[in-house]
Design an enzyme around this catalytic site. Structure first.
Site, PDB file in Angstrom:
ATOM      1  N   ASP A   1       7.025  -6.196   5.650  1.00  0.00           N
ATOM      2  CA  ASP A   1       6.621  -4.788   5.735  1.00  0.00           C
ATOM      3  C   ASP A   1       7.822  -3.865   5.526  1.00  0.00           C
ATOM      4  OD1 ASP A   1       4.864  -2.698   6.038  1.00  0.00           O
ATOM      5  OD2 ASP A   1       4.721  -2.845   8.224  1.00  0.00           O
TER       6      ASP A   1
ATOM      7  N   ASN B   1       8.382  -1.930   2.469  1.00  0.00           N
ATOM      8  CA  ASN B   1       8.767  -1.659   1.070  1.00  0.00           C
ATOM      9  C   ASN B   1       8.633  -0.179   0.723  1.00  0.00           C
ATOM     10  OD1 ASN B   1       8.966  -4.410   0.904  1.00  0.00           O
ATOM     11  ND2 ASN B   1       7.163  -4.704  -0.395  1.00  0.00           N
ATOM     12  N   GLY B   2       7.534   0.422   1.179  1.00  0.00           N
ATOM     13  CA  GLY B   2       7.276   1.829   0.867  1.00  0.00           C
ATOM     14  C   GLY B   2       8.331   2.731   1.481  1.00  0.00           C
TER      15      GLY B   2
ATOM     16  N   ARG C   1       6.876   4.058  -4.566  1.00  0.00           N
ATOM     17  CA  ARG C   1       6.632   2.917  -3.671  1.00  0.00           C
ATOM     18  C   ARG C   1       6.780   1.583  -4.394  1.00  0.00           C
ATOM     19  NH1 ARG C   1       4.258   3.582   1.136  1.00  0.00           N
ATOM     20  NH2 ARG C   1       3.269   1.556   0.915  1.00  0.00           N
TER      21      ARG C   1
ATOM     22  N   HIS D   1       8.399  -2.358  -3.697  1.00  0.00           N
ATOM     23  CA  HIS D   1       7.738  -3.670  -3.830  1.00  0.00           C
ATOM     24  C   HIS D   1       8.554  -4.579  -4.750  1.00  0.00           C
ATOM     25  CE1 HIS D   1       4.503  -2.153  -1.507  1.00  0.00           C
ATOM     26  NE2 HIS D   1       3.972  -1.376  -2.448  1.00  0.00           N
TER      27      HIS D   1
ATOM     28  N   SER E   1      -3.157  -7.763   2.217  1.00  0.00           N
ATOM     29  CA  SER E   1      -4.199  -7.955   3.226  1.00  0.00           C
ATOM     30  C   SER E   1      -5.547  -7.452   2.715  1.00  0.00           C
ATOM     31  CB  SER E   1      -3.825  -7.211   4.514  1.00  0.00           C
ATOM     32  OG  SER E   1      -4.032  -5.818   4.354  1.00  0.00           O
TER      33      SER E   1
ATOM     34  N   ASN F   1      -5.449  -3.841   2.463  1.00  0.00           N
ATOM     35  CA  ASN F   1      -4.566  -3.169   1.502  1.00  0.00           C
ATOM     36  C   ASN F   1      -5.308  -2.598   0.287  1.00  0.00           C
ATOM     37  OD1 ASN F   1      -1.767  -5.378   2.227  1.00  0.00           O
ATOM     38  ND2 ASN F   1      -2.093  -3.288   2.933  1.00  0.00           N
TER      39      ASN F   1
ATOM     40  N   ARG G   1       7.983 -10.032  11.789  1.00  0.00           N
ATOM     41  CA  ARG G   1       7.517  -8.822  11.102  1.00  0.00           C
ATOM     42  C   ARG G   1       8.697  -7.875  10.925  1.00  0.00           C
ATOM     43  NH1 ARG G   1       2.003  -5.509  11.208  1.00  0.00           N
ATOM     44  NH2 ARG G   1       2.580  -4.034   9.587  1.00  0.00           N
TER      45      ARG G   1
ATOM     46  N   ARG H   1       2.799  -4.918  15.294  1.00  0.00           N
ATOM     47  CA  ARG H   1       1.385  -5.276  15.313  1.00  0.00           C
ATOM     48  C   ARG H   1       1.151  -6.457  14.372  1.00  0.00           C
ATOM     49  NH1 ARG H   1       1.361   0.200  13.446  1.00  0.00           N
ATOM     50  NH2 ARG H   1       1.563   0.275  11.179  1.00  0.00           N
TER      51      ARG H   1
ATOM     52  N   SER I   1      -1.671  -6.775  12.357  1.00  0.00           N
ATOM     53  CA  SER I   1      -2.347  -6.353  11.127  1.00  0.00           C
ATOM     54  C   SER I   1      -3.216  -7.454  10.518  1.00  0.00           C
ATOM     55  CB  SER I   1      -1.322  -5.834  10.094  1.00  0.00           C
ATOM     56  OG  SER I   1      -0.614  -4.733  10.617  1.00  0.00           O
TER      57      SER I   1
END
Ligand code: IPE
Ligand code: IPE
Ligand code: MG
Length: 249
Positions: free
Chosen positions: A29, A31-32, A42, A46, A74, A77, A197, A203, A205
C-alpha cells in the site's frame, strides 16, 4: 540467478525462532501517496511499486521464505477511476510477459488467487501460461492476489461445499477446518505466518480473512515504492523475535 541460501540471513533476537517464516503475505500500500508527494500521477507510483516487487521477491527467496503472497488488486479496487484500473492491469500484463520466465529460471513458481472470471480474457490467458512456466527446482511460490477479496472467497467456498452437500457427496457434519480450507482458492496451502502492510494504514482490507487468523502482523509507515530488501529483512527479524502462542500459554 539467485543465490541459494538455505540458512536464514537475518539475526534472530533472544529466544526467537531462527527459521524464516514459511509464508509471508504483503498488503502493498502507498503507491498513490508516494506519487502524490512527488507531484506525479498515481500510475507513476504503481510503476515504482513494481520495482519494490522485484526486490522483495528476490529478498524473500534468498531468505528461504517458501511462499510470498502479494496483494495486487482487491475486489474493492474496481471502485477506482477506470484509467487507474486499466493502468494497473497493464502493469500486470507487462510483468507477466517480461518476468514469468525469469522467475521460473530462478526457481520461483507463480500462481494466482482471486476471482479470475472477473478479469479480461487475455489477462486470464497470460496468468494461466505464467503458472505453467517450467520451474527450475521450486524454491518459492510467488502467489499474486488479483481481484481477490477474503469475503468473496469465503462465500464461494461456502457455496461450493453447499453444492456438494446437496448432491450427497459430502455430509454437513464432516465440514471441518481442513475441508473448508481446501474449498478456498488457497486450497489448504500453509497459512501466512506474517502479514506486512506498508503505508501506515492499520487494516486488513479484506485480505486472507480466513487464512491469516493467527498470523503475526507488522504495520510499517514506509510507502510500498520505498519498501525494499532492507525493510523486508527488518520485518523478518521483527517476526523472528515474536512469540506465537496460538491460544496456549
Ligand atoms: C497500493 O497503493 C496499490 C493498490 C491498491 C493496487 P495505493 O494505490 O492504494 O496507494 P495509496 O493508498 O493511494 O497511497
Ligand atoms: C489494499 O489497499 C489492496 C491492495 C493493496 C491491493 P487499498 O489501498 O485498496 O486499501 P484501503 O482502501 O485503503 O483499505
Ligand atoms: Mg491504498
Amino acid at each position: 540467478m539467485l543465490k541459494l541460501r538455505p540458512q536464514t540471513p537475518f539475526a534472530a533476537g533472544e529466544g526467537a525462532s531462527s527459521a524464516p517464516p514459511r509464508h509471508v503475505a504483503i498488503i502493498m500500500d502507498g503507491n498513490g501517496r508516494w506519487a502524490k508527494a512527488r507531484g506525479l500521477p498515481r500510475l507513476a507510483g504503481h510503476k515504482r511499486g513494481v520495482d519494490s516487487v522485484r526486490e522483495v521477491v528476490r529478498a524473500a527467496a534468498e531468505a528461504g521464505v517458501g511462499r510470498l503472497t502479494l496483494y495486487a488488486f482487491s475486489t474493492e479496487n474496481w471502485r477506482r477511476p477506470e484509467e487507474e484500473v486499466a493502468g494497473l492491469m497493464d502493469l500486470l500484463r507487462y510483468y507477466l510477459r517480461h518476468e514469468a520466465r525469469k522467475l521460473g529460471r530462478d526457481g520461483i513458481r507463480l500462481r494466482f488467487i482471486g476471482d479470475r472470471a472477473g478479469l479480461a480474457s487475455d489477462l486470464q490467458m497470460a496468468m494461466a501460461s505464467a503458472e505453467a512456466v517450467d520451474c527450475a527446482g521450486e524454491r518459492m511460490v510467488l502467489q499474486i492476489a488479483l481481484n481477490y477479496g477474503g469475503r468473496a472467497e469465503i462465500l464461494a467456498a461456502a457455496r461450493r461445499l453447499a453444492r456438494r452437500v446437496a448432491e450427497g457427496e459430502l455430509c454437513a457434519e464432516n465440514i471441518d477446518e481442513g475441508e473448508f480450507s481446501a474449498a478456498l482458492t488457497t486450497k489448504g496451502d500453509p497459512d501466512p505466518d506474517l502479514v506486512i502492510r506498508t503505508s501506515g494504514e492499520r487494516r486488513i482490507s479484506n485480505f486472507l480473512l480466513w487464512q491469516a487468523a493467527y498470523a503475526e502482523y507488522i504495520f510499517t509507515p514506509v510507502l510500498w515504492p520505498d519498501f525494499g530488501r532492507e525493510a523486508f529483512l527488518a520485518a523478518l527479524e521483527e517476526y523472528g523475535a515474536r512469540e506465537r502462542r496460538y491460544g496456549g500459554v
